[in-house]
Design a protein around this motif. Structure first.
Motif: not given
Length: 413
Positions: A227-250
């Motif tokens: 939404d903040q990129l006006n509907g454009e999808v990023p080519d890549r999303m980069v997340l820190p990984v610990g328990n790995a819930g966040n990247i999985s959820a996104v």
């Protein structure tokens, strides 16, 4: 900010095992499949969801903008979480040759981390399911967030922390908000085993990321970024990984947007771990079918000091299916990027948060990332979560007498 909720809204969904496909009722208090032991996820009846992106954009930006893709019926337990800023990293991007490098600053949530997205949903579901108390194990941010939302909901909170391994800012939050804090002589992975046993034997609701409802809130990071990129999808999303819930959820959330026809491509999901705690990286590099736990994880980035990520099977699927990757960064690279974010971009984050941007720097330098990619890094927690680490790597304040002459001398003017 004012929220408008349709209190008659009742989402249609089931809990589904990602291993054997077994289905469980939405009112079941269950965390893993009772048939095969694999993780569960929330599956919505997307064909019967009547919503448009225009409808969403007419609402305030927050976790609850997207309530048609959230499991809570009625009014949620909320502190107006979400709606975090997406910053264009112009200086760091220019140094790396990246024109479109962004940071989604989750440290701007109410308790100072992305965990609030999961806890607003998780604690709301605890009440919806009739649970009387909640608990978690934590490296810090989960305990702080659960304490905050438990206080908001008016229910008791129990948190287990690995002794001496949690930043004091996070411990302070849990204590101040009234949680019963238990410090154990063991690491996070052992704390999680203990709290799961506690919840199963005493009927307490578990709100670690093994709980599929908690991850539903966290997936809204991806919704907001688009939404903040006006509907454009990023080519890549980069997340820190610990328990790995966040990247999985996104990743799960973006799949739902794709099925609804709101997006027509998926970003490459990229996970960054610390050198001393990199079980996911090893699994990706060696093409292993599952993660081999790291028995003694160690890193300055306490929030991702986890050797046995509970969402391992979900994160491997997300990275591989999206044609992403995983890599590690050293503690020195993490702390260096923490300083760069603060001094070059004015963005203060805790060490684990800086891992995502440090990972981008490494992947650019090794040729994995193309310089024309649009990249969103998720920075997960606020600088003030771990002030001790900040103090240790900065020069102390300059002292001088209370005179102009002494001040000018101190400033060397």
């Amino acid at each position: 900010m004012k929220y408008e909720y349709d209190l008659t809204f009742s989402p249609m969904f089931d809990l589904v095992c990602i291993g054997c496909g077994a289905t469980y009722r939405s009112d079941a208090v269950i965390y893993t499949c009772s048939t095969c032991g694999h993780l569960l996820e929330v599956r919505y009846d997307l064909a019967n969801i009547n919503i448009t992106r225009k409808d969403w954009l007419s609402r305030p930006i927050s976790v609850w903008r997207y309530r048609e893709l959230l499991p809570v019926a009625g009014e949620p337990v909320t502190l107006q979480e979400g709606g975090t800023p997406l910053y264009h990293l112009k200086r760091i991007g220019e140094e790396l040759g990246l024109k479109e490098l962004y940071a989604k600053h989750e440290g701007m949530n109410p308790s100072g981390s992305f965990k609030d997205r999961g806890m607003t949903v998780g604690v709301s579901m605890a009440l919806q399911l009739g649970m009387k108390s909640v608990a978690c194990a934590s490296t810090g941010n989960t305990s702080a967030s659960l304490a905050v939302y438990g206080a908001r909901a008016g229910i008791p909170v129990i948190v287990l922390l690995p002794s001496g391994k949690v930043a004091l800012g996070k411990v302070a939050q849990a204590l101040m908000h009234g949680a019963k804090v238990i410090s154990i002589n063991g690491n996070f992975d052992r704390a999680l085993e203990m709290v799961r046993d506690l919840c199963e034997t005493k009927g307490i609701y578990l709100l670690n990321s093994v709980n599929p409802y908690r991850l539903e809130g966290q997936k809204t990071i991806g919704f907001e970024a688009i939404d903040q990129l006006n509907g454009e999808v990023p080519d890549r999303m980069v997340l820190p990984v610990g328990n790995a819930g966040n990247i999985s959820a996104v990743y799960k959330g973006l799949l739902e947007l794709s099925e609804l026809g709101f997006i027509d491509q998926m970003p490459m999901m990229t996970g960054i771990q610390a050198e001393g705690s990199q079980p996911v990286v090893r699994a990706i590099r060696q093409n292993l079918p599952e993660v081999i736990p790291e028995p003694s994880p160690e890193t300055i980035a306490t929030a991702i000091r986890i050797g046995a990520p509970v969402n391992a099977e979900k994160v491997l699927h997300a990275i591989r299916m999206s044609k992403g990757t995983a890599d590690y960064v050293t503690d020195e690279e993490i702390l260096g990027m923490q300083r760069d974010l603060a001094r070059k971009e004015g963005i203060g984050v805790e060490p684990a948060s800086a891992a995502s941007v440090a990972g981008v720097k490494k992947l650019v330098e090794t040729g994995v990332i193309d310089r024309d990619e649009r990249i969103v890094c998720v920075v997960t927690g606020h600088l003030l979560k771990d002030p001790e680490t900040v103090i240790r790597q900065c020069a102390p304040p300059i002292e001088c007498d209370a005179t102009l002459e002494s001040l000018l001398a101190a400033l060397q003017l």
